[in-house]
Design a protein around this motif. Structure first.
Motif, PDB file in Angstrom:
ATOM      1  N   ILE A   1      -2.284  16.904 -14.246  1.00 18.39           N
ATOM      2  CA  ILE A   1      -3.080  17.587 -13.219  1.00 18.39           C
ATOM      3  C   ILE A   1      -3.890  16.573 -12.414  1.00 18.39           C
ATOM      4  CG2 ILE A   1      -5.031  19.160 -12.882  1.00 18.39           C
ATOM      5  CD1 ILE A   1      -3.888  20.828 -15.215  1.00 18.39           C
TER       6      ILE A   1
ATOM      7  N   ARG B   1      -2.011  15.294 -22.086  1.00 23.27           N
ATOM      8  CA  ARG B   1      -0.927  15.051 -21.138  1.00 23.27           C
ATOM      9  C   ARG B   1      -1.014  16.003 -19.959  1.00 23.27           C
ATOM     10  NH1 ARG B   1       4.381  14.146 -24.979  1.00 23.27           N
ATOM     11  NH2 ARG B   1       3.788  12.107 -25.742  1.00 23.27           N
ATOM     12  N   LEU B   2      -1.328  17.248 -20.215  1.00 24.17           N
ATOM     13  CA  LEU B   2      -1.464  18.221 -19.138  1.00 24.17           C
ATOM     14  C   LEU B   2      -2.613  17.826 -18.215  1.00 24.17           C
ATOM     15  CD1 LEU B   2      -0.546  20.919 -17.903  1.00 24.17           C
ATOM     16  CD2 LEU B   2      -2.279  22.024 -19.326  1.00 24.17           C
TER      17      LEU B   2
ATOM     18  N   PHE C   1      -0.484  17.644 -26.149  1.00 21.01           N
ATOM     19  CA  PHE C   1      -0.177  18.497 -25.001  1.00 21.01           C
ATOM     20  C   PHE C   1      -1.324  18.554 -24.003  1.00 21.01           C
ATOM     21  CE2 PHE C   1      -0.416  22.656 -22.949  1.00 21.01           C
ATOM     22  CZ  PHE C   1       0.757  22.609 -22.221  1.00 21.01           C
ATOM     23  N   TRP C   2      -2.543  18.843 -24.470  1.00 20.57           N
ATOM     24  CA  TRP C   2      -3.668  19.006 -23.535  1.00 20.57           C
ATOM     25  C   TRP C   2      -4.025  17.723 -22.818  1.00 20.57           C
ATOM     26  CZ3 TRP C   2      -4.171  23.580 -21.900  1.00 20.57           C
ATOM     27  CH2 TRP C   2      -3.899  24.657 -22.722  1.00 20.57           C
TER      28      TRP C   2
END
Length: 140
Positions: free
Chosen positions: A46, A41-42, A38-39
């Motif tokens: 961004i 990919r986030l 998740f992180w």
């Protein structure tokens, strides 16, 4: 000696799953595997959005990187990977070697072509900006 190993294994299973006394398998649930990324990919999302929003400010840098990296990925990496994969199994024909070297040289040539606009375009852009400023100050 064997009793302590069994007790330790049973103790860890109980500790890792406080809701139930049944042992939990070591395999992760598919939802946990996806959430592990998740992180990164986030962060990537961004970064892409930020670059897209600032593209007009970094146009020459992005254009330069695009030209160089696409040439590298399209013309230089494939012959190198082909050569590395095929030479293990069999000898590569000299004509094929010449074609691979030609493709690599073409990739280097296109990389050099990607350098040219990044230098000339910047000069033209500053000249255009100065001309536009001069034109606006003359009109006032």
């Amino acid at each position: 000696g064997d009793m302590s190993v069994v007790e330790t294994a049973a103790h860890t299973d109980t500790v890792s799953s406080p809701r139930s006394a049944t042992p939990v398998p070591d395999e992760k649930h598919p939802a946990d595997v996806v959430s592990a990324h998740f992180w990164p990919r986030l962060g990537l999302a961004i970064a892409v959005c930020t670059i897209a929003a600032l593209e007009e400010h970094f146009y020459s840098i992005i254009n330069f990187a695009r030209g160089v990296l696409l040439s590298f990925a399209g013309f230089i990496i494939p012959p190198i990977l082909y050569y590395a994969a095929v030479r293990v199994e069999r000898e590569i024909h000299p004509l094929m070697t010449m074609l691979l070297v030609g493709l690599i040289l073409f990739g280097v040539f296109t990389m050099v072509l990607a350098f040219i606009p990044s230098f000339t375009e910047q000069e033209y852009m500053t000249m255009d900006v100065e001309e536009a400023r001069d034109g606006q100050s003359r009109d006032d």
